[in-house]
Design an enzyme around this catalytic site. Structure first.
Site, PDB file in Angstrom:
ATOM      1  N   ASN A  36      -4.382  -5.269   4.651  1.00 11.24           N
ATOM      2  CA  ASN A  36      -4.604  -4.754   6.010  1.00 11.24           C
ATOM      3  C   ASN A  36      -4.853  -3.243   6.012  1.00 11.24           C
ATOM      4  O   ASN A  36      -4.846  -2.615   7.059  1.00 11.24           O
ATOM      5  CB  ASN A  36      -3.400  -5.084   6.906  1.00 11.24           C
ATOM      6  CG  ASN A  36      -2.124  -4.396   6.438  1.00 11.24           C
ATOM      7  OD1 ASN A  36      -2.114  -3.705   5.415  1.00 11.24           O
ATOM      8  ND2 ASN A  36      -1.048  -4.586   7.170  1.00 11.24           N
ATOM      9  N   HIS A  52      -2.924  -0.964   4.406  1.00  7.97           N
ATOM     10  CA  HIS A  52      -1.748  -0.106   4.263  1.00  7.97           C
ATOM     11  C   HIS A  52      -1.723   0.574   2.887  1.00  7.97           C
ATOM     12  O   HIS A  52      -2.263   0.051   1.914  1.00  7.97           O
ATOM     13  CB  HIS A  52      -0.434  -0.844   4.570  1.00  7.97           C
ATOM     14  CG  HIS A  52       0.046  -1.828   3.555  1.00  7.97           C
ATOM     15  ND1 HIS A  52       0.791  -2.937   3.898  1.00  7.97           N
ATOM     16  CD2 HIS A  52      -0.067  -1.893   2.199  1.00  7.97           C
ATOM     17  CE1 HIS A  52       1.104  -3.614   2.817  1.00  7.97           C
ATOM     18  NE2 HIS A  52       0.589  -3.003   1.771  1.00  7.97           N
ATOM     19  N   ASP A  93       8.133   3.091  -1.949  1.00  7.35           N
ATOM     20  CA  ASP A  93       8.817   2.411  -0.857  1.00  7.35           C
ATOM     21  C   ASP A  93       9.900   1.461  -1.370  1.00  7.35           C
ATOM     22  O   ASP A  93       9.975   1.176  -2.569  1.00  7.35           O
ATOM     23  CB  ASP A  93       7.809   1.637   0.013  1.00  7.35           C
ATOM     24  CG  ASP A  93       6.709   0.961  -0.807  1.00  7.35           C
ATOM     25  OD1 ASP A  93       6.927   0.722  -2.008  1.00  7.35           O
ATOM     26  OD2 ASP A  93       5.636   0.676  -0.248  1.00  7.35           O
ATOM     27  N   GLU A 135       1.704   0.989   7.633  1.00  9.06           N
ATOM     28  CA  GLU A 135       0.915  -0.092   8.208  1.00  9.06           C
ATOM     29  C   GLU A 135      -0.092   0.478   9.204  1.00  9.06           C
ATOM     30  O   GLU A 135       0.030   1.640   9.620  1.00  9.06           O
ATOM     31  CB  GLU A 135       1.867  -1.071   8.927  1.00  9.06           C
ATOM     32  CG  GLU A 135       2.962  -1.660   8.034  1.00  9.06           C
ATOM     33  CD  GLU A 135       2.438  -2.732   7.066  1.00  9.06           C
ATOM     34  OE1 GLU A 135       1.226  -2.775   6.780  1.00  9.06           O
ATOM     35  OE2 GLU A 135       3.279  -3.523   6.582  1.00  9.06           O
TER      36      GLU A 135
END
Ligand code: F6R
Length: 247
Positions: free
Chosen positions: A144, A146, A75, A151
């Protein structure tokens, strides 16, 4: 190192980060020994720093060469000026590329400065395919759930695309950028399906702060609420943790 085969993902609990980083560096070196043109998938962030240090040190000692290999990063932030010191491109230069012998053209990050980033995201998929697909993907875990910047809410069919970053992800990055306002709101990330297409996936998690997400990865229902759980559907994934992340 203790191997647990009771978990839905083969899990290796290492006595220390360094032991884990050496084991993964060995596997990367074996890939290159077998196929010098191997294609790797890299993550950024605090998790893989020691692995890259180990790879750099083996290269420095003349024991490892990436001269014919290539790589794709998961990313990159959108909306930062080119050359920004907190871009993942700059981060990869600092932690890996400037210390090893990849041919520059064989190192890839999503082209966030292209005039049409939507198209650039699509081209990233074709570039990975043209390179023959990713042999070994290194992954960290967001707190979280991801993977890459997929996400919560990201489905298992997602491909490389523009995404909005979750607030918790931006908060985690705020200390690097100095303030939350300076953290980009968008990124281009490989999708969940892109990641799952890698032939081998090695997930790393270190420290107490990752114990909850490691537990979720192994025990929560497989769902887009925690995209990391999709990794359980991959035939050749391994989880490597230290004692703290094992919880
Ligand atoms: C980084 C990436 C992220 C990180 C994750 C964990 O390229 O895609 O998914 O792997 O946010 O970050 P750290 O390692 O900093 O805890």
């Amino acid at each position: 190192m203790i191997r647990s085969s009771r978990n839905p993902i083969p899990t290796f609990v290492h006595a220390s980060r360094v032991e884990c980083e050496r084991a993964l560096a060995d596997e990367i070196a074996e890939c290159i020994a077998r196929s010098p043109r191997s294609v790797f998938g890299w993550a950024t962030g605090s998790t893989p720093i020691g692995l890259y240090r180990e790879l750099a040190s083996r290269h420095g000692a003349g024991r490892l060469s990436f001269a014919r290999a290539s790589c794709f990063n998961l990313d990159e932030y959108l909306d930062l000026p080119a050359g920004h010191p907190h871009s993942f491109a700059a981060w990869m230069d600092e932690h890996l590329f400037s210390h090893v012998d990849f041919v520059r053209e064989n190192t890839h990050l999503p082209d966030v400065h292209a005039p049409d980033p939507v198209r650039a995201a699509r081209s990233y998929e074709s570039a990975i395919s043209r390179a023959g697909g990713i042999e070994l993907q290194v992954l960290g875990l967001g707190r979280n759930g991801h993977i890459g910047f997929n996400e919560p809410g990201s489905t298992c069919e997602t491909r490389t695309r523009i995404v909005e970053l979750a607030e918790s992800t931006r908060l985690d990055a705020a200390h690097t950028f100095g303030s939350l306002d300076d953290v980009p709101r968008r990124a281009i990330t490989m999708g969940v399906a892109t990641i799952l297409a890698a032939r081998r996936i090695r997930v790393l998690a270190f420290g107490r702060a990752k114990a909850a997400v490691v537990h979720a990865l192994l025990h929560d229902a497989v769902s887009s609420e925690c995209p990391a759980t999709f990794l359980r559907e991959h035939p050749a994934v391994e989880l490597h943790v230290d004692v703290e992340a094992a919880g």
